[in-house]
Write a protein that holds these residues in place. Structure first.
Motif, PDB file in Angstrom:
ATOM      1  N   SER A   1       0.813  -1.215   0.000  1.00  0.00           N
ATOM      2  CA  SER A   1       0.000   0.000   0.000  1.00  0.00           C
ATOM      3  C   SER A   1       0.842   1.257   0.000  1.00  0.00           C
ATOM      4  CB  SER A   1      -0.944   0.017   1.203  1.00  0.00           C
ATOM      5  OG  SER A   1      -0.217   0.061   2.424  1.00  0.00           O
ATOM      6  N   ALA A   2       2.121   1.143   0.372  1.00  0.00           N
ATOM      7  CA  ALA A   2       2.984   2.327   0.384  1.00  0.00           C
ATOM      8  C   ALA A   2       3.067   2.962  -1.000  1.00  0.00           C
ATOM      9  CB  ALA A   2       4.378   1.954   0.887  1.00  0.00           C
ATOM     10  N   CYS A   3       2.964   2.140  -2.041  1.00  0.00           N
ATOM     11  CA  CYS A   3       3.006   2.659  -3.410  1.00  0.00           C
ATOM     12  C   CYS A   3       1.657   2.570  -4.110  1.00  0.00           C
ATOM     13  CB  CYS A   3       4.050   1.907  -4.231  1.00  0.00           C
ATOM     14  SG  CYS A   3       5.754   2.206  -3.736  1.00  0.00           S
TER      15      CYS A   3
ATOM     16  N   ILE B   1      -4.747   6.520   1.437  1.00  0.00           N
ATOM     17  CA  ILE B   1      -6.207   6.528   1.376  1.00  0.00           C
ATOM     18  C   ILE B   1      -6.674   5.103   1.102  1.00  0.00           C
ATOM     19  CG2 ILE B   1      -8.223   7.438   0.160  1.00  0.00           C
ATOM     20  CD1 ILE B   1      -6.473   9.859  -0.607  1.00  0.00           C
ATOM     21  N   ALA B   2      -7.472   4.549   2.001  1.00  0.00           N
ATOM     22  CA  ALA B   2      -7.970   3.171   1.850  1.00  0.00           C
ATOM     23  C   ALA B   2      -6.854   2.216   1.456  1.00  0.00           C
ATOM     24  CB  ALA B   2      -9.096   3.127   0.818  1.00  0.00           C
ATOM     25  N   PRO B   3      -5.840   2.045   2.311  1.00  0.00           N
ATOM     26  CA  PRO B   3      -4.666   1.241   1.931  1.00  0.00           C
ATOM     27  C   PRO B   3      -4.979  -0.203   1.597  1.00  0.00           C
ATOM     28  CG  PRO B   3      -4.649   1.731   4.294  1.00  0.00           C
ATOM     29  CD  PRO B   3      -5.713   2.582   3.673  1.00  0.00           C
ATOM     30  N   LEU B   4      -6.026  -0.777   2.173  1.00  0.00           N
ATOM     31  CA  LEU B   4      -6.327  -2.175   1.906  1.00  0.00           C
ATOM     32  C   LEU B   4      -6.969  -2.378   0.539  1.00  0.00           C
ATOM     33  CD1 LEU B   4      -7.623  -3.453   5.374  1.00  0.00           C
ATOM     34  CD2 LEU B   4      -5.286  -3.373   4.466  1.00  0.00           C
ATOM     35  N   ASP B   5      -7.426  -1.290  -0.088  1.00  0.00           N
ATOM     36  CA  ASP B   5      -8.066  -1.422  -1.396  1.00  0.00           C
ATOM     37  C   ASP B   5      -7.054  -1.622  -2.520  1.00  0.00           C
ATOM     38  OD1 ASP B   5     -10.471  -1.053  -0.140  1.00  0.00           O
ATOM     39  OD2 ASP B   5     -10.728   1.033  -0.783  1.00  0.00           O
TER      40      ASP B   5
END
Length: 433
Positions: A209-211, A222-226
């Motif tokens: 999610s960092a990228c 924003i909404a890292p799990l998406d």
């Protein structure tokens, strides 16, 4: 009138003091809140622990950030550009003065899980503790144990160069209150062990999610799990969506995903830019079972809306037709031999351009930089001699590159929109990493 003015000033001053007091309270709460020590697992096999630690270091690609170009491994000093200034990574070799030689396993766990230094200071989230917090205490201890086997390097940590007020660490307490909650990954009992392993790696050590997530104005994902994709501001690359929807990996097979992660090439795409480094230094060394698990997890993620495209003025119909005609001519001269007349590519050496979301998605930067600078996938065990793309920047003008990229982004079902010569010119001077 004076009385009214004094009353207004008093109310304003009181409001300011109240906000300052509230902010101070939040920062104090973040500083003093209790910290979960994790579940410590006794070590029965020291060599197995060290092997696991080395594996996790590769899974997290720790060396990439904590090694400056030309510098000693893991000795820190790599400059990470951010919208707020430059962060310099720390020395994590076991040097007792400048590294982590005097740290304990508890100190290391505090950094990974709680995002706080040995002295309790808040760590800047350029260090992805927002993802590493999901690691188990057992894995944290294994990683720490392995790092302590490295040769110590006496290299002082360099001070960050951040603009005010972003250089004020206490203010990170406010950021953490909104955007960070320490939490070890909890397996989903409704999912398979393979899916949970993939989720653990993608969300935790892999910190995808960092990228592959957009960020807000204060650099929180924003909404890292998406994993809906997003620009990597410091690197000026676009990380495409990784979910299982139409605009992500929905049409990819699990075999295609695993091929890209393991070798850097697949029938559906090729890794360039930052992802090439990640595959070359990290993912190619993971076990097949773990790569497969990551593919299963990514493929299962629900579809997300396509992120908004970059704002760019679209040409009038006659001008658009002229641009596409010029772009088609350039494509026939420079690209068709490798990528095919319909953008179908020739797997695995030459990636398809049709339906390629990294090329025809909302951001044109990847296509522009590929045309300007060319590039190679990583050299991996599964693909030791990769085919590369030559740079066309030296022979094409900004307008010609814009026409070529616009043609690719609007052909064979792609709907990426046009780019301008000024878009191209912006990236001519941007370094590759």
């Amino acid at each position: 009138m004076n009385r009214t003015l004094r009353l207004g000033v008093g109310i304003l001053l009181g409001s300011v003091l109240a906000v300052v007091a509230l902010a101070g309270g939040v920062i104090a709460w973040q500083s003093l809140r209790s910290e979960d020590p994790g579940v410590i697992v006794p070590v029965t096999d020291r060599q197995a622990q060290l092997a696991k630690g080395q594996y996790l270091a590769r899974a997290g690609n720790c060396m990439a950030c904590h090694t400056a170009r030309g510098g000693a491994a893991y000795a820190g000093g790599r400059a990470l550009a951010t919208p707020f200034g430059t962060i310099y990574t720390n020395n994590i070799t076991p040097d007792r003065v400048t590294g982590i030689g005097d740290w304990s396993a508890d100190d290391f766990w505090r950094a990974l899980h709680h995002g706080r230094g040995r002295d309790g200071r808040f760590l800047f989230p350029a260090f992805p503790y927002t993802s590493f917090t999901q690691l188990s205490r057992e894995d944290s201890d294994a990683l720490f144990a392995w790092l302590r086997t490295l040769p110590p390097v006496n290299q002082a940590n360099r001070s960050h160069e951040l603009r005010f007020p972003y250089d004020q660490r206490p203010l990170l307490g406010l950021w953490r209150a909104f955007f960070f909650t320490p939490a070890v990954y909890q397996p989903d009992p409704a999912r398979s062990a393979q899916w949970n392993r993939g989720a653990y790696l993608v969300r935790g050590a892999g910190h995808c999610s960092a990228c592959h997530s957009a960020r807000n104005l204060v650099a929180a994902s924003i909404a890292p799990l998406d994993l809906a994709g997003g620009m990597i501001p410091a690197l000026d690359w676009y990380a495409p969506p990784l979910h299982g929807g139409e605009h992500g990996l929905g049409s990819w097979s699990e075999a295609d995903i695993t091929a890209l992660l393991r070798t850097g090439v697949s029938p559906r795409g090729t890794s360039l830019g930052p992802m090439s480094e990640i595959v070359g230094r990290s993912l190619q060394y993971l076990d097949d079972e773990d790569i497969n698990a990551m593919a299963v997890y990514l493929k299962s993620l629900p579809a997300q809306p396509l992120p908004g495209a970059s704002a760019a003025a679209q040409p009038e119909p006659a001008e658009a037709e002229r641009i596409l005609k010029q772009g088609k001519k350039l494509y026939g001269e420079l690209c068709v031999d490798c990528h095919g007349g319909k953008g179908q590519g020739s797997a695995p050496d030459y990636p398809p351009l049709a339906g390629n979301h990294a090329i025809g998605g909302p951001q044109p930067v990847n296509a522009i930089r590929a045309v300007l600078n060319g590039g190679f996938p990583p050299s991996t065990t599964g693909n030791p001699y990769p085919f590369g793309m030559p740079p066309f920047g030296p022979q094409l003008s900004d307008q010609e590159v814009a026409a070529l990229v616009s043609y690719v982004r609007n052909s064979w079902g792609n709907q990426g929109g046009f780019v301008s010569a000024s878009d191209v010119n912006r990236y001519r001077s941007v370094p590759l990493d």
